[in-house]
Design a protein around this motif. Structure first.
Motif, PDB file in Angstrom:
ATOM      1  N   GLN A  19       0.861  -1.179   0.000  1.00 51.63           N
ATOM      2  CA  GLN A  19       0.000   0.000   0.000  1.00 51.63           C
ATOM      3  C   GLN A  19       0.900   1.233   0.000  1.00 51.63           C
ATOM      4  O   GLN A  19       1.801   1.340   0.822  1.00 51.63           O
ATOM      5  CB  GLN A  19      -0.887   0.008   1.242  1.00 51.63           C
ATOM      6  N   GLY A  20       0.700   2.146  -0.904  1.00 49.44           N
ATOM      7  CA  GLY A  20       1.531   3.336  -0.979  1.00 49.44           C
ATOM      8  C   GLY A  20       1.783   3.731  -2.413  1.00 49.44           C
ATOM      9  O   GLY A  20       1.022   3.360  -3.308  1.00 49.44           O
ATOM     10  N   PRO A  21       2.842   4.461  -2.692  1.00 52.22           N
ATOM     11  CA  PRO A  21       3.153   4.878  -4.068  1.00 52.22           C
ATOM     12  C   PRO A  21       3.545   3.681  -4.934  1.00 52.22           C
ATOM     13  O   PRO A  21       4.610   3.092  -4.752  1.00 52.22           O
ATOM     14  CB  PRO A  21       4.325   5.847  -3.886  1.00 52.22           C
ATOM     15  N   ILE A  22       2.683   3.307  -5.862  1.00 55.69           N
ATOM     16  CA  ILE A  22       2.913   2.140  -6.717  1.00 55.69           C
ATOM     17  C   ILE A  22       2.766   2.532  -8.180  1.00 55.69           C
ATOM     18  O   ILE A  22       1.803   3.202  -8.561  1.00 55.69           O
ATOM     19  CB  ILE A  22       1.908   1.003  -6.393  1.00 55.69           C
ATOM     20  N   VAL A  23       3.723   2.089  -8.982  1.00 52.00           N
ATOM     21  CA  VAL A  23       3.683   2.259 -10.436  1.00 52.00           C
ATOM     22  C   VAL A  23       3.591   0.868 -11.057  1.00 52.00           C
ATOM     23  O   VAL A  23       4.256  -0.067 -10.606  1.00 52.00           O
ATOM     24  CB  VAL A  23       4.938   2.988 -10.949  1.00 52.00           C
ATOM     25  N   GLY A  24       2.763   0.710 -12.070  1.00 56.62           N
ATOM     26  CA  GLY A  24       2.652  -0.565 -12.771  1.00 56.62           C
ATOM     27  C   GLY A  24       3.040  -0.422 -14.228  1.00 56.62           C
ATOM     28  O   GLY A  24       2.623   0.533 -14.886  1.00 56.62           O
ATOM     29  N   THR A  25       3.870  -1.346 -14.718  1.00 60.13           N
ATOM     30  CA  THR A  25       4.213  -1.369 -16.144  1.00 60.13           C
ATOM     31  C   THR A  25       3.600  -2.605 -16.779  1.00 60.13           C
ATOM     32  O   THR A  25       3.739  -3.723 -16.272  1.00 60.13           O
ATOM     33  CB  THR A  25       5.735  -1.363 -16.369  1.00 60.13           C
ATOM     34  N   PHE A  26       2.923  -2.393 -17.901  1.00 52.41           N
ATOM     35  CA  PHE A  26       2.217  -3.460 -18.613  1.00 52.41           C
ATOM     36  C   PHE A  26       2.915  -3.721 -19.946  1.00 52.41           C
ATOM     37  O   PHE A  26       3.116  -2.807 -20.741  1.00 52.41           O
ATOM     38  CB  PHE A  26       0.757  -3.064 -18.820  1.00 52.41           C
ATOM     39  N   HIS A  27       3.276  -4.987 -20.169  1.00 48.68           N
ATOM     40  CA  HIS A  27       4.034  -5.380 -21.356  1.00 48.68           C
ATOM     41  C   HIS A  27       3.194  -6.145 -22.375  1.00 48.68           C
ATOM     42  O   HIS A  27       3.524  -6.169 -23.557  1.00 48.68           O
ATOM     43  CB  HIS A  27       5.214  -6.279 -20.952  1.00 48.68           C
ATOM     44  N   THR A  28       2.137  -6.796 -21.933  1.00 49.42           N
ATOM     45  CA  THR A  28       1.383  -7.712 -22.785  1.00 49.42           C
ATOM     46  C   THR A  28       0.625  -6.980 -23.876  1.00 49.42           C
ATOM     47  O   THR A  28       0.011  -5.937 -23.629  1.00 49.42           O
ATOM     48  CB  THR A  28       0.390  -8.525 -21.948  1.00 49.42           C
ATOM     49  N   ALA A  29       0.648  -7.540 -25.080  1.00 45.84           N
ATOM     50  CA  ALA A  29      -0.109  -6.981 -26.203  1.00 45.84           C
ATOM     51  C   ALA A  29      -0.755  -8.118 -26.973  1.00 45.84           C
ATOM     52  O   ALA A  29      -0.115  -8.773 -27.787  1.00 45.84           O
ATOM     53  CB  ALA A  29       0.802  -6.177 -27.120  1.00 45.84           C
ATOM     54  N   ARG A  72       8.520   4.348   5.864  1.00 45.28           N
ATOM     55  CA  ARG A  72       9.404   5.490   6.084  1.00 45.28           C
ATOM     56  C   ARG A  72       8.625   6.791   5.900  1.00 45.28           C
ATOM     57  O   ARG A  72       9.196   7.827   5.631  1.00 45.28           O
ATOM     58  CB  ARG A  72      10.574   5.434   5.094  1.00 45.28           C
ATOM     59  N   GLY A  73       7.320   6.706   5.980  1.00 46.39           N
ATOM     60  CA  GLY A  73       6.522   7.905   5.779  1.00 46.39           C
ATOM     61  C   GLY A  73       6.115   8.086   4.334  1.00 46.39           C
ATOM     62  O   GLY A  73       5.367   8.985   4.001  1.00 46.39           O
ATOM     63  N   ARG A  74       6.648   7.221   3.455  1.00 44.13           N
ATOM     64  CA  ARG A  74       6.336   7.350   2.027  1.00 44.13           C
ATOM     65  C   ARG A  74       5.719   6.071   1.475  1.00 44.13           C
ATOM     66  O   ARG A  74       5.031   6.071   0.495  1.00 44.13           O
ATOM     67  CB  ARG A  74       7.613   7.693   1.240  1.00 44.13           C
ATOM     68  N   TRP A  75       6.028   4.960   2.108  1.00 48.18           N
ATOM     69  CA  TRP A  75       5.553   3.674   1.580  1.00 48.18           C
ATOM     70  C   TRP A  75       5.091   2.812   2.752  1.00 48.18           C
ATOM     71  O   TRP A  75       5.653   2.854   3.829  1.00 48.18           O
ATOM     72  CB  TRP A  75       6.676   2.965   0.831  1.00 48.18           C
ATOM     73  N   THR A  76       4.057   2.031   2.554  1.00 45.89           N
ATOM     74  CA  THR A  76       3.507   1.225   3.638  1.00 45.89           C
ATOM     75  C   THR A  76       3.204  -0.181   3.191  1.00 45.89           C
ATOM     76  O   THR A  76       3.105  -0.455   1.995  1.00 45.89           O
ATOM     77  CB  THR A  76       2.203   1.859   4.172  1.00 45.89           C
ATOM     78  N   GLU A  77       2.997  -1.069   4.152  1.00 45.75           N
ATOM     79  CA  GLU A  77       2.748  -2.487   3.855  1.00 45.75           C
ATOM     80  C   GLU A  77       1.527  -2.982   4.623  1.00 45.75           C
ATOM     81  O   GLU A  77       1.401  -2.742   5.819  1.00 45.75           O
ATOM     82  CB  GLU A  77       3.962  -3.330   4.268  1.00 45.75           C
ATOM     83  N   ARG A  94       2.456  12.567  -1.466  1.00 44.22           N
ATOM     84  CA  ARG A  94       2.723  13.539  -0.401  1.00 44.22           C
ATOM     85  C   ARG A  94       1.527  14.464  -0.204  1.00 44.22           C
ATOM     86  O   ARG A  94       1.185  14.816   0.925  1.00 44.22           O
ATOM     87  CB  ARG A  94       3.980  14.337  -0.727  1.00 44.22           C
ATOM     88  N   ALA A  95       0.896  14.835  -1.302  1.00 42.87           N
ATOM     89  CA  ALA A  95      -0.272  15.721  -1.191  1.00 42.87           C
ATOM     90  C   ALA A  95      -1.417  15.045  -0.460  1.00 42.87           C
ATOM     91  O   ALA A  95      -2.223  15.699   0.210  1.00 42.87           O
ATOM     92  CB  ALA A  95      -0.727  16.163  -2.582  1.00 42.87           C
ATOM     93  N   LEU A  96      -1.472  13.685  -0.583  1.00 41.29           N
ATOM     94  CA  LEU A  96      -2.531  12.935   0.095  1.00 41.29           C
ATOM     95  C   LEU A  96      -2.099  12.417   1.461  1.00 41.29           C
ATOM     96  O   LEU A  96      -2.816  11.649   2.090  1.00 41.29           O
ATOM     97  CB  LEU A  96      -2.963  11.747  -0.783  1.00 41.29           C
ATOM     98  N   GLY A  97      -0.919  12.804   1.873  1.00 40.93           N
ATOM     99  CA  GLY A  97      -0.435  12.355   3.172  1.00 40.93           C
ATOM    100  C   GLY A  97       0.222  10.998   3.159  1.00 40.93           C
ATOM    101  O   GLY A  97       0.537  10.434   4.211  1.00 40.93           O
ATOM    102  N   GLY A  98       0.401  10.415   1.974  1.00 38.01           N
ATOM    103  CA  GLY A  98       1.103   9.140   1.855  1.00 38.01           C
ATOM    104  C   GLY A  98       0.258   7.931   2.177  1.00 38.01           C
ATOM    105  O   GLY A  98       0.708   6.799   2.088  1.00 38.01           O
ATOM    106  N   VAL A  99      -1.007   8.107   2.567  1.00 33.79           N
ATOM    107  CA  VAL A  99      -1.861   6.985   2.929  1.00 33.79           C
ATOM    108  C   VAL A  99      -3.175   7.114   2.179  1.00 33.79           C
ATOM    109  O   VAL A  99      -3.791   8.174   2.205  1.00 33.79           O
ATOM    110  CB  VAL A  99      -2.124   6.946   4.449  1.00 33.79           C
ATOM    111  N   ARG A 100      -3.607   6.033   1.549  1.00 35.53           N
ATOM    112  CA  ARG A 100      -4.823   6.105   0.747  1.00 35.53           C
ATOM    113  C   ARG A 100      -5.975   5.316   1.354  1.00 35.53           C
ATOM    114  O   ARG A 100      -7.064   5.338   0.849  1.00 35.53           O
ATOM    115  CB  ARG A 100      -4.547   5.597  -0.667  1.00 35.53           C
TER     116      ARG A 100
END
Length: 401
Positions: A115-125, A393-398, A377-383
């Motif tokens: 839970q936290g800042p996550i980016v996903g890359t999609f390769h399948t076509a 560390r204040g930026r990423w959570t589990e 950061r604008a959302l406080g790091g927690v969704r």
């Protein structure tokens, strides 16, 4: 303003035991990020005896699974999930980058857990993907955790939109252009006007890589250019045996190189007159086309949408109808008969590939990271409900349960 150093966790769903395009993309991205001063850890399946760089953490042994028209080596289950949790906790990452997060492997597990800042890359076509249709219900809600989506090509973006909704920014696969441009040609692989060399790279026993399309074209090519030599690199004893049987006596013009190293691949592509890409489907980008273009080989490729875009609709290479051996032979013979036209396409390709160099691609990925971190950061790091997460560390959570 100088860009701050980030702690980046990257998850690769496929095993490094038999690496392919996604694994190479993950490896090169990690090294490109580290070269710019960022701290990177990669989690990927790998057997105990598989040599992997220090920055890759093995998630354990993988099993081969038929997936999206290929055979992928992946890992899943409670023990693997425990390893994912441990890696996430120890990494204290600023941002988590998941590749193919809807594939039933490490990326899906990490998406469920993190839970936290996550980016996903999609390769399948793929036009229609039963695997994605089956996986989507498992991750539908979790996909909302992904703050930004990247697709490696317009084809991959279209697959994502059609199967899962939403959208993605297109950032292509990267290549270290200079590595291929500066590779030394080897005399044994270098052709002459009367005996040109033509290369193929890919898994020999995977039909969509197109080796049978190439072997079907070889008799017509040899009828016009008897001295032509075909250099075939890749794993797959069954595919090699089938090719030898299909070619008969003309198999003497084909040399099977087996699995080759990255350095040997660069040397091969720098040596040959033509690189042939006869793939029949399932290609989201065509990284080996860019590698061949960087090395100065003239590309002859099937007219898959992803390939046509890399070749700029034929300005950077020759194109033939997908799955059509006769048309492949025609394109190869046209290229060999027109040295001036071939040189013109090679020159165009050498300029075009710069857009795929890791120096450019890494900057685009980092821009996405920074946008995601700023939004976090604008959302406080927690969704979600803070009671359900454990502070990092204040930026990423589990998620812990």
């Amino acid at each position: 303003m100088a860009q701050r150093s980030l702690r980046v966790g990257i998850v690769c769903p496929y095993s490094f035991d038999v690496p392919g395009g996604v694994q190479f993309h993950v490896r090169d991205l990690a090294e490109a990020l580290m070269a710019q001063g960022h701290t990177v850890s990669v989690l990927a399946p790998a057997d105990e005896d598989t040599p992997i760089p220090d920055y890759i953490t093995s998630a354990g042994k993988a099993i081969p699974v038929k997936y999206n028209g290929s055979v992928a080596r992946m890992t899943f289950g409670p023990r693997t999930a425990a390893k994912v949790r441990r890696w996430l906790k120890e990494g204290e990452f600023d941002i988590l980058h998941l590749h193919e997060p809807v594939t039933p492997s490490l990326g899906m597990l990490a998406l469920w857990i993190a839970q936290g800042p996550i980016v996903g890359t999609f390769h399948t076509a793929l036009i229609r993907s039963r695997a994605l249709q089956m996986a989507y219900p498992l991750v539908r809600q979790s996909l909302e955790k992904i703050s930004a989506r990247i697709a490696v090509s317009e084809d991959a973006r279209r697959t994502l939109v059609e199967h899962m909704g939403g959208d993605a920014v297109v950032i292509p696969n990267g290549v270290y252009v200079e590595k291929f441009a500066s590779a030394s040609a080897l005399p044994d692989w270098t052709g002459t006007p009367g005996a040109p060399t033509i290369a193929f790279l890919g898994r020999l026993d995977e039909p969509r890589k197109g080796l049978p399309v190439l072997t079907g074209a070889i008799p017509a090519i040899l009828a016009e250019v008897p001295g032509a030599r075909f250099l075939v690199a890749g794993r797959g004893d069954d595919g090699q045996a089938a090719a030898l049987e299909a070619l008969g006596e003309q198999a003497r013009s084909v040399e099977f190189l087996g699995s080759i190293s990255d350095d040997e691949k660069a040397q091969l592509l720098s040596s040959v007159d033509l690189y042939v890409a006869p793939q029949t489907g399932g290609e989201s980008f065509g990284i080996v086309l860019v590698e061949a273009m960087s090395a100065g080989a003239c590309v002859v490729a099937s007219d898959l949408g992803a390939f046509e875009r890399v070749l700029d609709d034929g300005q950077a290479g020759f194109i033939f109808r997908v799955g059509d051996s006769a048309d492949l032979a025609r394109a190869v013979l046209d290229a060999l008969a027109d040295p001036a036209g071939r040189a013109e396409k090679i020159s165009y390709a050498s300029r075009s590939v710069l857009q795929f160099d890791w120096s450019t691609v890494t900057g685009q990925v980092l821009t996405v990271y920074e946008m995601v971190l700023e939004a976090s950061r604008a959302l406080g790091g927690v969704r979600e409900d803070p009671s359900s997460i454990r502070p990092g560390r204040g930026r990423w959570t589990e998620v812990t349960s």
